[in-house]
Motif scaffolding. Structure first.
Motif, PDB file in Angstrom:
ATOM      1  N   LEU A   1     -50.120   9.855 -37.003  1.00  0.00           N
ATOM      2  CA  LEU A   1     -51.472   9.822 -37.562  1.00  0.00           C
ATOM      3  C   LEU A   1     -52.417  10.401 -36.513  1.00  0.00           C
ATOM      4  O   LEU A   1     -52.511   9.873 -35.398  1.00  0.00           O
ATOM      5  CB  LEU A   1     -51.868   8.386 -37.914  1.00  0.00           C
ATOM      6  N   ILE A   2     -53.109  11.470 -36.867  1.00  0.00           N
ATOM      7  CA  ILE A   2     -54.000  12.159 -35.935  1.00  0.00           C
ATOM      8  C   ILE A   2     -55.438  11.857 -36.339  1.00  0.00           C
ATOM      9  O   ILE A   2     -55.908  12.310 -37.387  1.00  0.00           O
ATOM     10  CB  ILE A   2     -53.747  13.675 -35.952  1.00  0.00           C
ATOM     11  N   ALA A   3     -56.115  11.073 -35.520  1.00  0.00           N
ATOM     12  CA  ALA A   3     -57.495  10.691 -35.814  1.00  0.00           C
ATOM     13  C   ALA A   3     -58.434  11.597 -35.033  1.00  0.00           C
ATOM     14  O   ALA A   3     -58.819  11.293 -33.899  1.00  0.00           O
ATOM     15  CB  ALA A   3     -57.725   9.226 -35.459  1.00  0.00           C
ATOM     16  N   ASP A   4     -58.779  12.724 -35.645  1.00  0.00           N
ATOM     17  CA  ASP A   4     -59.593  13.708 -34.939  1.00  0.00           C
ATOM     18  C   ASP A   4     -60.106  14.728 -35.951  1.00  0.00           C
ATOM     19  O   ASP A   4     -59.805  14.642 -37.148  1.00  0.00           O
ATOM     20  CB  ASP A   4     -58.763  14.398 -33.849  1.00  0.00           C
ATOM     21  N   ALA A   5     -60.842  15.703 -35.442  1.00  0.00           N
ATOM     22  CA  ALA A   5     -61.331  16.778 -36.297  1.00  0.00           C
ATOM     23  C   ALA A   5     -60.160  17.614 -36.792  1.00  0.00           C
ATOM     24  O   ALA A   5     -59.102  17.690 -36.149  1.00  0.00           O
ATOM     25  CB  ALA A   5     -62.322  17.643 -35.530  1.00  0.00           C
ATOM     26  N   LEU A   6     -60.351  18.266 -37.935  1.00  0.00           N
ATOM     27  CA  LEU A   6     -59.260  19.015 -38.549  1.00  0.00           C
ATOM     28  C   LEU A   6     -58.757  20.163 -37.666  1.00  0.00           C
ATOM     29  O   LEU A   6     -57.537  20.378 -37.587  1.00  0.00           O
ATOM     30  CB  LEU A   6     -59.704  19.534 -39.917  1.00  0.00           C
ATOM     31  N   PRO A   7     -59.612  20.919 -36.966  1.00  0.00           N
ATOM     32  CA  PRO A   7     -59.091  21.978 -36.085  1.00  0.00           C
ATOM     33  C   PRO A   7     -58.173  21.432 -34.992  1.00  0.00           C
ATOM     34  O   PRO A   7     -57.150  22.043 -34.669  1.00  0.00           O
ATOM     35  CB  PRO A   7     -60.363  22.596 -35.497  1.00  0.00           C
ATOM     36  N   ARG A   8     -58.505  20.274 -34.419  1.00  0.00           N
ATOM     37  CA  ARG A   8     -57.640  19.690 -33.392  1.00  0.00           C
ATOM     38  C   ARG A   8     -56.355  19.158 -34.026  1.00  0.00           C
ATOM     39  O   ARG A   8     -55.278  19.220 -33.423  1.00  0.00           O
ATOM     40  CB  ARG A   8     -58.383  18.573 -32.660  1.00  0.00           C
ATOM     41  N   THR A   9     -56.469  18.647 -35.241  1.00  0.00           N
ATOM     42  CA  THR A   9     -55.265  18.223 -35.967  1.00  0.00           C
ATOM     43  C   THR A   9     -54.315  19.403 -36.133  1.00  0.00           C
ATOM     44  O   THR A   9     -53.092  19.268 -35.968  1.00  0.00           O
ATOM     45  CB  THR A   9     -55.659  17.661 -37.349  1.00  0.00           C
ATOM     46  N   GLU A  10     -54.877  20.559 -36.434  1.00  0.00           N
ATOM     47  CA  GLU A  10     -54.044  21.748 -36.607  1.00  0.00           C
ATOM     48  C   GLU A  10     -53.331  22.121 -35.312  1.00  0.00           C
ATOM     49  O   GLU A  10     -52.150  22.514 -35.327  1.00  0.00           O
ATOM     50  CB  GLU A  10     -54.898  22.918 -37.089  1.00  0.00           C
ATOM     51  N   LEU A  11     -54.005  21.992 -34.172  1.00  0.00           N
ATOM     52  CA  LEU A  11     -53.363  22.283 -32.890  1.00  0.00           C
ATOM     53  C   LEU A  11     -52.161  21.371 -32.666  1.00  0.00           C
ATOM     54  O   LEU A  11     -51.103  21.809 -32.182  1.00  0.00           O
ATOM     55  CB  LEU A  11     -54.368  22.105 -31.748  1.00  0.00           C
ATOM     56  N   ILE A  12     -52.304  20.106 -33.016  1.00  0.00           N
ATOM     57  CA  ILE A  12     -51.208  19.154 -32.820  1.00  0.00           C
ATOM     58  C   ILE A  12     -50.054  19.464 -33.771  1.00  0.00           C
ATOM     59  O   ILE A  12     -48.871  19.410 -33.390  1.00  0.00           O
ATOM     60  CB  ILE A  12     -51.722  17.714 -33.009  1.00  0.00           C
ATOM     61  N   VAL A  13     -50.375  19.809 -35.018  1.00  0.00           N
ATOM     62  CA  VAL A  13     -49.318  20.128 -35.986  1.00  0.00           C
ATOM     63  C   VAL A  13     -48.559  21.375 -35.546  1.00  0.00           C
ATOM     64  O   VAL A  13     -47.322  21.454 -35.679  1.00  0.00           O
ATOM     65  CB  VAL A  13     -49.914  20.310 -37.395  1.00  0.00           C
ATOM     66  N   ARG A  14     -49.248  22.351 -35.016  1.00  0.00           N
ATOM     67  CA  ARG A  14     -48.560  23.552 -34.524  1.00  0.00           C
ATOM     68  C   ARG A  14     -47.594  23.193 -33.396  1.00  0.00           C
ATOM     69  O   ARG A  14     -46.497  23.762 -33.293  1.00  0.00           O
ATOM     70  CB  ARG A  14     -49.585  24.574 -34.042  1.00  0.00           C
ATOM     71  N   GLN A  15     -47.996  22.249 -32.561  1.00  0.00           N
ATOM     72  CA  GLN A  15     -47.099  21.825 -31.481  1.00  0.00           C
ATOM     73  C   GLN A  15     -45.878  21.106 -32.048  1.00  0.00           C
ATOM     74  O   GLN A  15     -44.763  21.248 -31.524  1.00  0.00           O
ATOM     75  CB  GLN A  15     -47.854  20.911 -30.507  1.00  0.00           C
ATOM     76  N   LEU A  16     -46.061  20.356 -33.121  1.00  0.00           N
ATOM     77  CA  LEU A  16     -44.923  19.709 -33.776  1.00  0.00           C
ATOM     78  C   LEU A  16     -43.944  20.759 -34.289  1.00  0.00           C
ATOM     79  O   LEU A  16     -42.716  20.613 -34.168  1.00  0.00           O
ATOM     80  CB  LEU A  16     -45.409  18.834 -34.941  1.00  0.00           C
ATOM     81  N   ARG A  17     -44.466  21.827 -34.856  1.00  0.00           N
ATOM     82  CA  ARG A  17     -43.605  22.894 -35.377  1.00  0.00           C
ATOM     83  C   ARG A  17     -42.844  23.584 -34.243  1.00  0.00           C
ATOM     84  O   ARG A  17     -41.675  23.956 -34.401  1.00  0.00           O
ATOM     85  CB  ARG A  17     -44.447  23.901 -36.149  1.00  0.00           C
ATOM     86  N   ARG A  18     -43.501  23.742 -33.102  1.00  0.00           N
ATOM     87  CA  ARG A  18     -42.814  24.360 -31.957  1.00  0.00           C
ATOM     88  C   ARG A  18     -41.665  23.473 -31.482  1.00  0.00           C
ATOM     89  O   ARG A  18     -40.694  23.966 -30.892  1.00  0.00           O
ATOM     90  CB  ARG A  18     -43.804  24.584 -30.809  1.00  0.00           C
ATOM     91  N   ALA A  19     -41.799  22.176 -31.734  1.00  0.00           N
ATOM     92  CA  ALA A  19     -40.733  21.240 -31.357  1.00  0.00           C
ATOM     93  C   ALA A  19     -39.689  21.127 -32.463  1.00  0.00           C
ATOM     94  O   ALA A  19     -38.870  20.203 -32.456  1.00  0.00           O
ATOM     95  CB  ALA A  19     -41.332  19.873 -31.050  1.00  0.00           C
ATOM     96  N   HIS A  20     -39.736  22.063 -33.431  1.00  0.00           N
ATOM     97  CA  HIS A  20     -38.766  22.137 -34.532  1.00  0.00           C
ATOM     98  C   HIS A  20     -38.853  20.932 -35.469  1.00  0.00           C
ATOM     99  O   HIS A  20     -37.847  20.447 -35.991  1.00  0.00           O
ATOM    100  CB  HIS A  20     -37.340  22.289 -33.986  1.00  0.00           C
TER     101      HIS A  20
END
Length: 589
Positions: A462-481
């Motif tokens: 659960l990412i409690a933050d602005a949507l642009p920062r949420t996107e940065l975290i999701v991209r990092q999840l994708r990099r971790a496969h």
């Protein structure tokens, strides 16, 4: 009664209406409930076609030596049941020591007279004496005259208790009259409404007043009184309570009235009195900053207000008053003062907690509707951050998440989310893990990498933050496969349920170039829905872009004010899933 006088009493009373001075209830029942007496329709006149109380006695049962006094009582009541002549005639009859039923008749005449002149305590004492006398009487209990007399006595007793005695006892008397079929339905509902109101049973009184109004003719004076009490009582109940009452309402019109008090449109086919239950304002004030440091923040809100007024004005024209709140407490206070002086019934704004408190200090909190969360005692149209976070946590649990990893920035926003831990059931605390990061973070590899094993084993994030920062975290999840559950971008990797508070949800923040967010579950402050379609189209026409969450909050506030729902609005979190360039509603599992 002067309706304006009654309205002023209701509005200006320093205490709750059920604790209002006894004189209030005397005048109220003078308008509404005297018709329930067998021989009275107003404070000073007899009802056409009715017979005086004395005629409830079988003439053949009147001793010959007392017939002159008995006839004098009948004549006095026929002339004016509230006159001193009735008192004198009844006393003259009582001095002759008549038999029990005739004595009870004289006591009843005196009780009715005391009730008419506003002396409820005397009316109750006299009626109680008559009740005791009839109970001890050897007269056949089922005789027609005896039954009518008993009913008349208990009716006067019930009404006097309702208006100026013990409301609990009044309700018991009314229940007995109802059980024996001795009181008309419209009279019963009216008396019960006032008794419940005096007893402080707000929900019961509201239900009774609505049920009573359903039966009363529009031109009757009690119709206006009932509607005034309905409007006053709904202010003391929350939305859920009113909806519960609507489900149990005695008839469809009563149910529609209750729903209308919440802002629901009862439709053009509804009776006029039901449509009047919807508290529609004639003047709406807009109090947003046009000057000072906050003015740039309000440009989008003002644009949304213009589009909202355009859409809402097509259905019902309303005077809209625009005032500059400035960017300080003093200017916000001055703007609120001007709007109230100009007659604004609902005020949208201002911006900023300090300015809201200043405006409230000037004109009170009952007029304000904020295009955001509630602040101080001013109602807002957005669910709180805490409510939204809890909704996401409950959704994740419902989806079977073994653990929920909550990522929060190291600032006040993150602190509020972290405090939600105290609201979660103690037996579930071990499923929550809070991870805090500096609010200036732009690279999330060091934050996400240690969490990958837990996410692969079924934890939700659960990412409690602005949507642009949420996107940065999701991209990092994708990099971790890892791939977002419900998303369409990735086909391989462990599936992870990703949730977010979605601050800053806007059309240009999702869709093309933001595909990583596909499938993320959000609990935003506002989102497009069926009710906002016309507003979205008008906003697009005026601004050449689609509205963001802040513009939609303004729409919600304006729509609630226009429909009369501002006083009872209780925002609840909605969950949506990002799906391409749109968001779609998500049902709780």
């Amino acid at each position: 009664m002067d309706r304006r006088q009654l309205s002023n009493e209701v509005t200006n009373a320093a205490q709750p209406p059920w604790r209002a001075p006894q004189q209030f209830w005397r005048r109220a029942l003078c308008v509404t409930l005297l018709a329930a007496l067998p021989s009275v329709v107003s404070c000073q006149t007899t009802r056409a076609g009715q017979t005086p109380t004395g005629s409830l006695v079988d003439p053949g049962a009147v001793p010959a030596q007392m017939r002159a006094e008995w006839q004098a009582l009948v004549d006095a009541q026929a002339g004016d049941p509230g006159s001193t002549a009735v008192e004198q005639a009844a006393d003259a009859l009582l001095e002759r020591e008549p038999p029990p039923e005739l004595r009870a008749t004289a006591l009843l005449a005196k009780a009715e007279r005391q009730y008419l002149v506003g002396s409820d305590s005397q009316a109750i004492a006299l009626a109680d004496e008559a009740v005791a006398l009839l109970a001890a009487s050897e007269a056949p209990p089922k005789s027609k005259s005896g039954s009518q007399l008993r009913t008349a006595v208990h009716r006067v007793l019930a009404l006097a208790l309702t208006r100026g005695g013990d409301p609990a006892r009044a309700l018991a008397e009314l229940d007995e009259l109802e059980a024996s079929g001795s009181i008309e339905r419209v009279e019963l509902r009216g008396a019960r409404a006032v008794a419940l109101d005096r007893a402080g049973d707000t929900a019961g009184a509201l239900a009774a007043f609505v049920g009573w109004r359903e039966l009363v003719a529009d031109e009757a004076p009690e119709a206006g009184y009932a509607q005034e009490r309905i409007a006053a009582l709904v202010q003391h109940l929350d939305r859920a309570s009113i909806l519960t009452l609507a489900k149990a309402a005695p008839g469809p019109d009563a149910a529609d009235c209750l729903r209308a008090t919440l802002g629901s449109d009862p439709g053009d086919q509804a009776p006029a009195w039901v449509r009047a239950c919807q508290p529609l304002p004639d003047r709406v004030g807009i109090l947003l900053p046009r000057t000072g440091k906050l003015s740039a923040l309000a440009d989008a809100q003002l644009a949304a207000a213009v589009a909202a007024v355009t859409v809402l004005g097509r259905a019902r024209p309303v005077s809209v008053l625009w005032r500059d709140s400035g960017s300080s407490a003093d200017t916000a206070r001055a703007g609120a003062d001007r709007l109230v002086a100009d007659g604004a019934e609902v005020i949208i704004g201002p911006v900023g907690a300090t300015n809201v408190r200043a405006a409230i200090s000037a004109v009170g909190d009952d007029r304000f509707l904020l295009p955001g969360e509630s602040t101080a005692n001013a109602r807002g149209v957005a669910p709180t951050l805490e409510q939204r976070t809890l909704a996401l946590i409950n959704f994740a649990r419902g989806r079977g998440a073994r653990e929920i990893l909550v990522l929060i920035p190291d600032n006040g926003y993150g602190g509020r989310v972290n405090a939600v831990e105290k609201l979660v059931e103690k037996n579930s605390l071990n499923s929550l893990k809070f991870i805090m990061y500096p609010s200036s973070t732009t690279s999330f590899a060091p934050i996400v990498s240690p969490l990958v094993p837990q996410l692969e084993q079924g934890a939700a994030i659960l990412i409690a933050d602005a949507l642009p920062r949420t996107e940065l975290i999701v991209r990092q999840l994708r990099r971790a496969h890892l791939r977002v559950a419900g998303g369409t971008v990735d086909r391989e990797g462990a599936e992870v349920l990703v949730l977010g508070t979605g601050e800053g949800l806007a059309p240009d923040a999702i869709g093309a170039k933001h595909e990583s967010l596909d499938g993320v579950i959000l609990a935003p402050v506002a989102h497009p829905d069926a009710d906002s379609r016309a507003f979205e189209a008008e906003y697009q026409r005026q601004q050449q872009r689609r509205p963001d969450d802040q513009a939609l909050l303004v729409w919600r506030a304006m729509s609630a004010a226009w429909s009369g729902a501002s006083a009872t609005l209780e925002p609840t979190p909605d969950l949506v899933r990002i799906q391409g360039s749109a968001v779609v509603a998500v049902q709780a599992p």
